[in-house]
Design a protein around this motif. Structure first.
Motif, PDB file in Angstrom:
ATOM      1  N   SER A  84       0.833  -1.208   0.000  1.00 46.61           N
ATOM      2  CA  SER A  84       0.000   0.000   0.000  1.00 46.61           C
ATOM      3  C   SER A  84       0.865   1.253   0.000  1.00 46.61           C
ATOM      4  N   ALA A  85       2.002   1.200   0.696  1.00 52.37           N
ATOM      5  CA  ALA A  85       2.910   2.339   0.748  1.00 52.37           C
ATOM      6  C   ALA A  85       3.501   2.628  -0.633  1.00 52.37           C
ATOM      7  N   VAL A  86       3.897   1.587  -1.345  1.00 47.58           N
ATOM      8  CA  VAL A  86       4.427   1.763  -2.697  1.00 47.58           C
ATOM      9  C   VAL A  86       3.355   2.354  -3.618  1.00 47.58           C
ATOM     10  N   SER A  87       2.149   1.816  -3.537  1.00 54.94           N
ATOM     11  CA  SER A  87       1.051   2.308  -4.372  1.00 54.94           C
ATOM     12  C   SER A  87       0.772   3.779  -4.099  1.00 54.94           C
ATOM     13  N   TRP A  88       0.793   4.159  -2.823  1.00 57.91           N
ATOM     14  CA  TRP A  88       0.526   5.543  -2.452  1.00 57.91           C
ATOM     15  C   TRP A  88       1.621   6.459  -3.003  1.00 57.91           C
ATOM     16  N   ALA A  89       2.872   6.032  -2.878  1.00 55.98           N
ATOM     17  CA  ALA A  89       3.977   6.848  -3.364  1.00 55.98           C
ATOM     18  C   ALA A  89       3.879   7.068  -4.873  1.00 55.98           C
ATOM     19  N   THR A 111       1.915  -6.834  -6.529  1.00 55.85           N
ATOM     20  CA  THR A 111       1.024  -6.060  -7.392  1.00 55.85           C
ATOM     21  C   THR A 111       1.453  -4.604  -7.445  1.00 55.85           C
ATOM     22  N   ALA A 112       1.807  -4.045  -6.272  1.00 63.41           N
ATOM     23  CA  ALA A 112       2.214  -2.645  -6.196  1.00 63.41           C
ATOM     24  C   ALA A 112       3.525  -2.405  -6.940  1.00 63.41           C
ATOM     25  N   LEU A 113       4.469  -3.329  -6.806  1.00 71.52           N
ATOM     26  CA  LEU A 113       5.753  -3.171  -7.486  1.00 71.52           C
ATOM     27  C   LEU A 113       5.593  -3.302  -8.995  1.00 71.52           C
ATOM     28  N   LYS A 114       4.704  -4.163  -9.429  1.00 70.45           N
ATOM     29  CA  LYS A 114       4.418  -4.288 -10.855  1.00 70.45           C
ATOM     30  C   LYS A 114       3.811  -2.995 -11.384  1.00 70.45           C
ATOM     31  N   ALA A 115       2.906  -2.414 -10.608  1.00 72.13           N
ATOM     32  CA  ALA A 115       2.288  -1.153 -11.009  1.00 72.13           C
ATOM     33  C   ALA A 115       3.318  -0.029 -11.042  1.00 72.13           C
ATOM     34  N   ALA A 119       4.363   2.245 -14.175  1.00 72.30           N
ATOM     35  CA  ALA A 119       4.240   3.700 -14.056  1.00 72.30           C
ATOM     36  C   ALA A 119       5.573   4.411 -14.264  1.00 72.30           C
ATOM     37  N   ASN A 120       6.621   3.656 -14.653  1.00 66.97           N
ATOM     38  CA  ASN A 120       7.925   4.244 -14.970  1.00 66.97           C
ATOM     39  C   ASN A 120       8.607   4.819 -13.736  1.00 66.97           C
ATOM     40  N   VAL A 121       8.525   4.116 -12.624  1.00 63.54           N
ATOM     41  CA  VAL A 121       9.142   4.545 -11.373  1.00 63.54           C
ATOM     42  C   VAL A 121      10.336   3.648 -11.064  1.00 63.54           C
ATOM     43  N   VAL A 122      11.468   4.250 -10.683  1.00 73.11           N
ATOM     44  CA  VAL A 122      12.641   3.489 -10.262  1.00 73.11           C
ATOM     45  C   VAL A 122      12.472   3.126  -8.793  1.00 73.11           C
ATOM     46  N   VAL A 123      12.500   1.840  -8.478  1.00 74.57           N
ATOM     47  CA  VAL A 123      12.388   1.383  -7.097  1.00 74.57           C
ATOM     48  C   VAL A 123      13.724   0.776  -6.682  1.00 74.57           C
ATOM     49  N   PHE A 141      14.638  -8.581  -3.719  1.00 78.30           N
ATOM     50  CA  PHE A 141      14.827  -9.688  -4.654  1.00 78.30           C
ATOM     51  C   PHE A 141      13.846  -9.689  -5.816  1.00 78.30           C
ATOM     52  N   VAL A 142      12.834  -8.832  -5.773  1.00 76.00           N
ATOM     53  CA  VAL A 142      11.871  -8.744  -6.872  1.00 76.00           C
ATOM     54  C   VAL A 142      12.595  -8.210  -8.115  1.00 76.00           C
ATOM     55  N   PRO A 143      12.448  -8.843  -9.284  1.00 79.98           N
ATOM     56  CA  PRO A 143      13.222  -8.457 -10.471  1.00 79.98           C
ATOM     57  C   PRO A 143      13.125  -6.998 -10.866  1.00 79.98           C
ATOM     58  N   SER A 144      11.984  -6.359 -10.642  1.00 82.22           N
ATOM     59  CA  SER A 144      11.841  -4.962 -11.053  1.00 82.22           C
ATOM     60  C   SER A 144      12.462  -3.981 -10.069  1.00 82.22           C
ATOM     61  N   VAL A 145      12.960  -4.478  -8.941  1.00 85.43           N
ATOM     62  CA  VAL A 145      13.551  -3.632  -7.907  1.00 85.43           C
ATOM     63  C   VAL A 145      15.069  -3.689  -8.017  1.00 85.43           C
TER      64      VAL A 145
END
Length: 323
Positions: A84-89, A111-115, A119-123, A141-145
């Motif tokens: 929820s924190a990632v989604s809010w940010a 789900t939030a990290l995928k979104a 959304a073109n955000v660097v995590v 460890f999530v691939p998009s992070v």
């Protein structure tokens, strides 16, 4: 450039005056993310965006960035959902998100990290600290992070830094001085600090090259990193040690035409009982004299790794005694 710091909140500090936006407190419905009883989030915000004051204070990696504080922790304990924190940010304009903490993984977080990726955000997230974390922790460890480990004063992996196939990048993480509570300063060692440094670097790149996508920003950081350990990408250093000068100076073709040959695709299972903070041990400040300035990083490797950008690092500037 808005950088979200998902952490223990960000307290008032003169070195961050005017740089902290109203945020969100997932531990207190009445809060705005501007409360920090632990100090961890304030330290991370300082490493990213402190701008100093007059002839004293601290300078972060990206002092013109705006910090969006998102509080999910109190004294090292999760009280808010990280997904929820990632989604809010993301919904509130963050272009870079720093997560200097680790723990369990939920479907909501995935789900939030995928979104965030869409959304073109660097995590950016801390890889985790031994012995509390036995491998790369969630969400790093999530691939998009972008999972970040720590190097010591000699530019070698600090013994505290976890290893694994999901590791992407390394940055200074030994004896890092940053902001503390009550308008003070403190030093610590761990991958939390490394993550914040890389988040600051990502903010600088996004400011200089706003046309680059989040993936291109990450590729730029990885492809210009200083190779360490086994040749190429390896589980101890990932793509290597961040070189901010190279990442900022190389032409845009370095990202679009020369992407990292081995982007992170590893995903380790989260360890049981992971610690929520990646910074797990504090150290006494070490001051390295630099004329009228003092480099409070205590890590001599910073100058070699970051070159002229040392001026943007956490510095404490002092007037000469003759003033």
């Amino acid at each position: 450039m808005i950088v979200a710091v998902i952490d223990s909140g960000v307290a008032d500090h003169s070195d961050l005056s005017g740089s902290v936006l109203p945020g969100k407190d997932f531990t207190d419905p009445a809060g705005s993310g501007r409360t920090d009883i632990d100090g961890h989030g304030t330290a991370m915000a300082g490493e990213i965006a402190a701008h100093g004051r007059d002839e004293s204070g601290a300078l972060g990696i990206a002092p013109d960035a705006k910090i969006l504080p998102v509080r999910v922790l109190t004294r090292g304990k999760f009280k808010g959902d990280l997904g929820s924190a990632v989604s809010w940010a993301v919904a509130h304009g963050a272009k870079v998100i720093n997560i200097s903490l680790g723990g369990g993984i939920t479907s909501n977080m995935f789900t939030a990290l995928k979104a965030a990726e869409e959304a073109n955000v660097v995590v950016v997230a801390s890889a985790g600290n031994l012995p509390d974390d036995r491998r790369i922790t969630a969400p790093a460890f999530v691939p998009s992070v972008l999972a970040v480990g720590a190097v010591d004063r000699g530019g070698n992996r600090d013994a505290i830094s976890t290893t694994g196939s999901a590791l992407d990048l390394m940055a200074p993480g030994t004896d890092i001085m940053s902001l503390g509570l009550n308008n003070g300063y403190k030093a610590a060692t761990g991958t939390s600090d490394s993550s914040a440094i890389v988040a600051g670097a990502a903010a600088l790149i996004r400011s200089k090259y706003p046309e680059l996508s989040a993936r291109e920003v990450v590729d730029r950081l990885e492809s210009t990193a200083v190779d360490k350990g086994a040749p190429g990408v390896d589980p101890e250093y990932g793509h290597g040690v961040v070189d901010i000068i190279a990442a900022l100076s190389v032409g845009t073709s370095a990202t679009t035409d020369q992407p990292s040959a081995n982007p992170s695709t590893g995903a380790n299972n989260p360890p049981a009982g992971s610690s929520p903070f990646a910074t797990s041990r504090a150290v006494a400040p070490t001051t390295r004299s630099m004329g009228s300035s003092s480099l409070l990083f205590g890590s001599a490797t910073v100058l070699a790794i970051l070159g002229g950008l040392a001026a943007f690092l956490i510095l404490r500037r002092r007037r000469s005694r003759s003033d």
